[in-house]
Motif scaffolding. Structure first.
Motif, PDB file in Angstrom:
ATOM      1  N   THR A 203      39.560  41.813  50.754  1.00 14.69           N
ATOM      2  CA  THR A 203      40.562  42.599  51.224  1.00 14.69           C
ATOM      3  C   THR A 203      41.329  43.200  50.054  1.00 14.69           C
ATOM      4  OG1 THR A 203      42.192  40.935  51.302  1.00 14.69           O
ATOM      5  CG2 THR A 203      40.825  41.158  53.279  1.00 14.69           C
ATOM      6  N   ASP A 204      42.488  43.750  50.309  1.00 13.85           N
ATOM      7  CA  ASP A 204      43.290  44.462  49.130  1.00 13.85           C
ATOM      8  C   ASP A 204      44.264  43.278  48.603  1.00 13.85           C
ATOM      9  OD1 ASP A 204      44.783  44.469  51.257  1.00 13.85           O
ATOM     10  OD2 ASP A 204      45.830  46.320  51.085  1.00 13.85           O
ATOM     11  N   GLU A 205      44.279  42.107  49.270  1.00 14.62           N
ATOM     12  CA  GLU A 205      45.101  40.974  48.766  1.00 14.62           C
ATOM     13  C   GLU A 205      43.983  40.000  48.051  1.00 14.62           C
ATOM     14  OE1 GLU A 205      47.951  40.371  51.961  1.00 14.62           O
ATOM     15  OE2 GLU A 205      48.074  38.426  50.674  1.00 14.62           O
ATOM     16  N   MET A 206      43.995  40.028  46.782  1.00 11.47           N
ATOM     17  CA  MET A 206      42.989  39.447  45.911  1.00 11.47           C
ATOM     18  C   MET A 206      43.586  38.295  45.111  1.00 11.47           C
ATOM     19  SD  MET A 206      40.113  42.193  45.268  1.00 11.47           S
ATOM     20  CE  MET A 206      41.201  43.713  45.048  1.00 11.47           C
ATOM     21  N   SER A 207      43.212  37.113  45.097  1.00 15.98           N
ATOM     22  CA  SER A 207      43.581  36.227  44.340  1.00 15.98           C
ATOM     23  C   SER A 207      42.836  36.439  42.836  1.00 15.98           C
ATOM     24  CB  SER A 207      42.895  34.737  44.755  1.00 15.98           C
ATOM     25  OG  SER A 207      41.458  34.863  44.739  1.00 15.98           O
ATOM     26  N   PHE A 208      42.932  35.418  41.775  1.00 15.19           N
ATOM     27  CA  PHE A 208      42.467  35.831  40.453  1.00 15.19           C
ATOM     28  C   PHE A 208      40.978  36.008  40.456  1.00 15.19           C
ATOM     29  CE2 PHE A 208      40.418  34.570  36.639  1.00 15.19           C
ATOM     30  CZ  PHE A 208      40.804  35.669  35.728  1.00 15.19           C
ATOM     31  N   ALA A 209      40.448  34.769  41.298  1.00 13.29           N
ATOM     32  CA  ALA A 209      38.929  34.734  41.304  1.00 13.29           C
ATOM     33  C   ALA A 209      38.292  35.918  42.203  1.00 13.29           C
ATOM     34  CB  ALA A 209      38.540  33.543  42.177  1.00 13.29           C
ATOM     35  N   GLU A 210      39.071  36.472  43.222  1.00 11.15           N
ATOM     36  CA  GLU A 210      38.411  37.642  43.741  1.00 11.15           C
ATOM     37  C   GLU A 210      38.796  38.999  43.203  1.00 11.15           C
ATOM     38  OE1 GLU A 210      39.322  36.128  48.504  1.00 11.15           O
ATOM     39  OE2 GLU A 210      40.974  37.021  47.456  1.00 11.15           O
ATOM     40  N   ARG A 211      39.613  39.266  42.384  1.00 16.04           N
ATOM     41  CA  ARG A 211      39.778  40.251  41.312  1.00 16.04           C
ATOM     42  C   ARG A 211      38.765  40.102  40.232  1.00 16.04           C
ATOM     43  NH1 ARG A 211      44.173  40.244  38.462  1.00 16.04           N
ATOM     44  NH2 ARG A 211      45.090  38.297  39.288  1.00 16.04           N
ATOM     45  N   LEU A 212      38.454  39.107  39.886  1.00 17.36           N
ATOM     46  CA  LEU A 212      37.223  38.925  39.144  1.00 17.36           C
ATOM     47  C   LEU A 212      35.894  39.422  39.530  1.00 17.36           C
ATOM     48  CD1 LEU A 212      36.221  37.927  36.055  1.00 17.36           C
ATOM     49  CD2 LEU A 212      36.113  35.898  37.214  1.00 17.36           C
ATOM     50  N   LEU A 213      35.647  38.756  40.937  1.00 19.33           N
ATOM     51  CA  LEU A 213      34.482  39.047  41.506  1.00 19.33           C
ATOM     52  C   LEU A 213      34.351  40.702  41.893  1.00 19.33           C
ATOM     53  CD1 LEU A 213      32.234  38.274  43.414  1.00 19.33           C
ATOM     54  CD2 LEU A 213      33.771  38.138  45.080  1.00 19.33           C
ATOM     55  N   ASN A 214      35.633  41.330  42.274  1.00 19.67           N
ATOM     56  CA  ASN A 214      35.570  42.769  42.653  1.00 19.67           C
ATOM     57  C   ASN A 214      35.273  43.526  41.330  1.00 19.67           C
ATOM     58  OD1 ASN A 214      36.119  44.897  44.307  1.00 19.67           O
ATOM     59  ND2 ASN A 214      38.084  45.333  43.476  1.00 19.67           N
ATOM     60  N   PHE A 215      35.861  43.039  40.160  1.00 24.09           N
ATOM     61  CA  PHE A 215      35.621  43.851  38.841  1.00 24.09           C
ATOM     62  C   PHE A 215      34.237  43.617  38.497  1.00 24.09           C
ATOM     63  CE2 PHE A 215      35.439  44.009  34.366  1.00 24.09           C
ATOM     64  CZ  PHE A 215      36.380  45.115  33.921  1.00 24.09           C
ATOM     65  N   ASN A 402      33.059  46.281  57.108  1.00 23.14           N
ATOM     66  CA  ASN A 402      33.957  46.744  58.045  1.00 23.14           C
ATOM     67  C   ASN A 402      34.656  45.647  58.791  1.00 23.14           C
ATOM     68  OD1 ASN A 402      32.816  49.559  57.364  1.00 23.14           O
ATOM     69  ND2 ASN A 402      31.586  49.305  59.220  1.00 23.14           N
ATOM     70  N   MET A 403      33.790  44.833  59.414  1.00 24.46           N
ATOM     71  CA  MET A 403      34.425  43.541  60.258  1.00 24.46           C
ATOM     72  C   MET A 403      35.587  42.930  59.374  1.00 24.46           C
ATOM     73  SD  MET A 403      33.466  44.206  63.100  1.00 24.46           S
ATOM     74  CE  MET A 403      34.675  43.034  63.786  1.00 24.46           C
ATOM     75  N   VAL A 404      35.405  42.748  57.885  1.00 25.27           N
ATOM     76  CA  VAL A 404      36.291  41.980  57.231  1.00 25.27           C
ATOM     77  C   VAL A 404      37.816  42.966  57.147  1.00 25.27           C
ATOM     78  CG1 VAL A 404      37.252  41.555  54.872  1.00 25.27           C
ATOM     79  CG2 VAL A 404      34.652  40.827  55.475  1.00 25.27           C
ATOM     80  N   HIS A 405      37.765  44.420  57.144  1.00 23.57           N
ATOM     81  CA  HIS A 405      38.821  45.128  57.356  1.00 23.57           C
ATOM     82  C   HIS A 405      39.475  44.770  58.578  1.00 23.57           C
ATOM     83  CE1 HIS A 405      37.202  47.415  54.104  1.00 23.57           C
ATOM     84  NE2 HIS A 405      38.132  48.460  54.157  1.00 23.57           N
ATOM     85  N   MET A 406      38.596  44.674  59.919  1.00 23.67           N
ATOM     86  CA  MET A 406      39.443  44.383  61.106  1.00 23.67           C
ATOM     87  C   MET A 406      40.042  43.269  61.140  1.00 23.67           C
ATOM     88  SD  MET A 406      39.521  47.067  62.738  1.00 23.67           S
ATOM     89  CE  MET A 406      39.888  47.984  61.380  1.00 23.67           C
ATOM     90  N   LYS A 407      39.386  42.203  60.625  1.00 25.05           N
ATOM     91  CA  LYS A 407      39.813  40.590  60.728  1.00 25.05           C
ATOM     92  C   LYS A 407      41.073  40.723  59.697  1.00 25.05           C
ATOM     93  CE  LYS A 407      38.753  36.067  59.536  1.00 25.05           C
ATOM     94  NZ  LYS A 407      37.974  34.873  58.943  1.00 25.05           N
ATOM     95  N   ALA A 408      41.078  41.500  58.712  1.00 20.24           N
ATOM     96  CA  ALA A 408      42.237  41.238  57.897  1.00 20.24           C
ATOM     97  C   ALA A 408      43.608  42.107  58.485  1.00 20.24           C
ATOM     98  CB  ALA A 408      41.944  42.046  56.548  1.00 20.24           C
ATOM     99  N   LYS A 409      43.101  42.859  59.308  1.00 19.29           N
ATOM    100  CA  LYS A 409      44.401  43.632  60.149  1.00 19.29           C
ATOM    101  C   LYS A 409      44.577  42.989  61.441  1.00 19.29           C
ATOM    102  CE  LYS A 409      43.809  47.896  57.670  1.00 19.29           C
ATOM    103  NZ  LYS A 409      44.672  48.375  57.119  1.00 19.29           N
ATOM    104  N   GLY A 410      43.967  41.922  61.499  1.00 14.21           N
ATOM    105  CA  GLY A 410      44.206  40.876  62.654  1.00 14.21           C
ATOM    106  C   GLY A 410      43.849  41.367  64.083  1.00 14.21           C
ATOM    107  N   ALA A 411      42.724  42.172  64.017  1.00 16.13           N
ATOM    108  CA  ALA A 411      42.151  42.747  65.381  1.00 16.13           C
ATOM    109  C   ALA A 411      40.888  42.244  65.569  1.00 16.13           C
ATOM    110  CB  ALA A 411      42.005  44.349  65.301  1.00 16.13           C
ATOM    111  N   ALA A 412      40.164  41.356  64.925  1.00 12.35           N
ATOM    112  CA  ALA A 412      38.981  40.900  65.087  1.00 12.35           C
ATOM    113  C   ALA A 412      38.630  39.535  64.712  1.00 12.35           C
ATOM    114  CB  ALA A 412      38.036  41.693  64.662  1.00 12.35           C
ATOM    115  N   VAL A 413      37.637  38.833  65.291  1.00 10.80           N
ATOM    116  CA  VAL A 413      37.077  37.640  64.784  1.00 10.80           C
ATOM    117  C   VAL A 413      35.729  37.975  64.330  1.00 10.80           C
ATOM    118  CG1 VAL A 413      38.501  35.881  66.061  1.00 10.80           C
ATOM    119  CG2 VAL A 413      36.310  36.603  67.057  1.00 10.80           C
ATOM    120  N   ILE A 414      35.238  37.337  63.409  1.00 11.03           N
ATOM    121  CA  ILE A 414      33.761  37.760  62.954  1.00 11.03           C
ATOM    122  C   ILE A 414      32.667  36.461  63.139  1.00 11.03           C
ATOM    123  CG2 ILE A 414      32.440  38.177  60.673  1.00 11.03           C
ATOM    124  CD1 ILE A 414      34.799  39.424  59.663  1.00 11.03           C
ATOM    125  N   MET A 415      31.503  36.752  63.863  1.00 16.59           N
ATOM    126  CA  MET A 415      30.650  35.684  63.879  1.00 16.59           C
ATOM    127  C   MET A 415      29.413  36.070  62.853  1.00 16.59           C
ATOM    128  SD  MET A 415      31.206  34.281  66.880  1.00 16.59           S
ATOM    129  CE  MET A 415      32.985  33.975  66.816  1.00 16.59           C
TER     130      MET A 415
END
Ligand code: NAG
Ligand code: NAG
Length: 530
Positions: A203-215, A402-415
């Motif tokens: 999501t757009d809220e990333m921890s240091f590890a996630e920012r590293l991963l994204n980079f 796509n589903m990660v987006h919807m989960k981050a916005k609180g409108a979905a669960v993921i299986m």
């Protein structure tokens, strides 16, 4: 000519003459699968507005059928690929993502993914060649005097054709992996610190590890692109007769219509020639067929659940089908499930299995409580439009992201399709149906989606017409396209400033040393004279 036909021709003619719209001649690039499904509603609107639309279609197309009766005309061309090769490729692609990917290591996935994309580019070049080297078809295109080329860049070379015809180019796309086309070719700024790369499942809220991963995700994808773009760069150079890159020619596009919006995507910086038009195909629900309406009404206050895994997955393995069917039997809602092939044995009386369902009409029905989806953008957008919370069972391509987006916005669960058990699905469904937050968030997204100055479809059409009226939209293109990477990041300016600072520092030190020496020398010589 039938009278009704007469009237519509008359109305269109009137639109052309008295409307402020000039009747344009629009050429549309060939595409496949959900990309084609997404493009069609836009073409309908363009035709409604009095434009004439011609769609290129290649001879091995699996999804486009030039013999089908349509409101636009087709411009077919031959390729050296057979229909069988194309179908096999799609099947291999789906099999890899559905069944293989979970048993592979990250490096194996990268390796296999790299080869799949590389092969896709080989196919694409063959398709390009069929068109660009066909004198007959190219001559017809030149003679038809098109005003604009509308293209989904999933299949390359539309930029070469637009260049050959001397007409503006408008791209329409949902995304490219790690935003490579938008970022590297379209110059769309994408700081890895807060813009997660498409497909990275962050999501757009990333921890240091996630920012590293994204980079690192951006970096590895760029490195891979360097590899699989080589063949197509060579092809582009050959066609243009000068050293060229695929990306540089793509960057010539006048406009980019991106099929997302801030209801689905995370806020990010963008450029004047990027327009975000997510939800183009969405429309109000129509009444259901009578027997279906009866079934829906029989659900009472519990309501219904709509279930589909998209147009590419038609049937499931027996085991998976049974597992899912027994989960559906444990909820009080009625379920409409789109599934072809053999019916699961564990099917409960509350579940109706159908070959096809009117998905949009069902999602817009007041009794609909939840949507079980594979997470394709089309379905997600229909759910956003109607404010329905989701249970995502993503499988391949952009679906997990796509589903990660919807989960981050609180409108979905993921299986997880491969590991989920009956109870997981029951719990997921109960959560989105009974915990109010999911429905509230889905309704909030729906409000955001509807509350904008102009509908996404009208906005897309406006910009296509704008491009035709103004013979392009190059004035919206940033100068960044003309810069080298070190100029873009002002590294040459930094280097210059650094040099000046160093020079001044050096000068200062030298002066000090000089003064010190002068003083000492002065003092010494004074002492001497004494
Ligand atoms: C494609 O190939 C077929 C069969 O060889 C031929 O009849 C047809 O004219 C070709 N179409 C174009 C547009 O070149
Ligand atoms: C889907 O159905 C087709 C034919 O009906 C069959 O060949 C194929 O194996 C089925 N796929 C799965 C995953 O069961």
């Amino acid at each position: 000519m039938k009278p009704t036909r007469h009237i519509s021709v008359f109305v269109i003619a009137q639109l052309c003459i008295i409307g402020s719209v000039n009747c344009g001649n629009i050429l549309v690039w060939h595409t496949e699968g959900s990309h084609w499904i997404n493009l069609k509603p836009m073409l309908d609107t363009l035709i409604d507005r009095g434009h004439s639309v011609t769609v290129l279609v290649q001879s091995a197309s699996v999804y486009m059928d030039p013999t089908e009766k349509a409101r636009f005309s087709y411009e077919p061309f031959n390729t050296s690929i057979s229909m069988q090769q194309m179908t096999d490729f799609f099947e291999e692609f789906i099999h890899f993502h559905m069944y293989e990917i979970d048993h592979l290591s990250y490096l194996q996935i990268l390796w296999k993914g790299y080869h799949i994309v590389k092969r896709e580019f080989k196919f694409s070049i063959q398709i390009c060649d069929g068109l660009l080297r066909s004198e007959t078809v190219m001559r017809r295109l030149r003679e038809a005097k098109y005003d604009v080329l509308l293209s989904d860049p999933i299949y390359p070379c539309s930029d070469l054709v637009a260049e050959d015809l001397g007409i503006p180019l408008v791209y329409t796309l949902r995304f490219s992996i790690a935003h490579m086309w938008e970022r590297l070719c379209g110059q769309l700024p994408s700081p890895p610190s807060f813009v997660p790369g498409a497909m990275v499942k962050l999501t757009d809220e990333m921890s240091f590890a996630e920012r590293l991963l994204n980079f690192l995700f951006y970096a590895t994808q760029d490195m891979m692109a360097y590899g699989y773009w080589q063949d197509i760069d060579a092809y582009y150079s050959e066609i243009r007769g000068k050293p060229s890159t695929y990306c540089e020619v793509m960057g010539q596009a006048d406009l980019w219509l991106i099929r997302t919006y801030w209801d689905f995507d995370y806020p990010r910086p963008f450029l004047p020639n990027f327009k975000f038009v997510g939800g183009i195909h969405c429309k109000p629900a129509k009444p259901l067929p009578e027997d279906m309406e009866e079934f829906v009404q029989s659900s009472g206050d519990d309501g219904i659940v709509v279930f589909t895994l998209g147009s590419m997955i038609k049937n499931l393995t027996t085991e998976k089908g049974n597992m899912i069917a027994s989960a559906l039997g444990q909820i009080p809602q009625k379920v409409l499930w789109r599934l072809s092939g053999e019916k699961p044995e564990t099917l409960a009386p509350n579940t109706r299995v159908l070959d096809w369902i009117p998905q949009n009409d069902l999602l817009g029905h007041p009794k609909t409580r939840a949507f079980i989806t594979h997470g394709g953008t089309n379905g997600i957008y229909e759910a956003i439009y109607h404010g329905v919370p989701m249970v995502g069972i993503p499988m391949f391509a952009d679906q997990p992201d796509n589903m990660v987006h919807m989960k981050a916005k609180g409108a979905a669960v993921i299986m997880n399709f491969n590991t989920m058990k009956t109870q997981d699905l029951v719990d997921g469904l109960n959560a989105v149906i009974n915990e109010p937050s999911y429905r509230e968030n889905a309704l909030r997204l729906s409000r955001i989606h509807h509350d904008r100055p102009i509908s996404p479809k009208d906005e897309a059409v406006f910009w296509i017409e704008f491009t035709m009226r103004n013979k392009g939209a190059k004035h919206l293109r940033v100068q960044a396209h003309e810069l080298t990477w070190y100029q873009y990041h002002s590294l040459d300016v930094f280097a210059f400033l650094l040099a000046i600072v160093m020079l001044l520092t050096l000068l200062f030190i030298k002066t000090c040393l000089f003064c010190v020496r002068r003083c000492c020398y002065g003092a010494k010589s004074k002492r001497k004279t004494e």
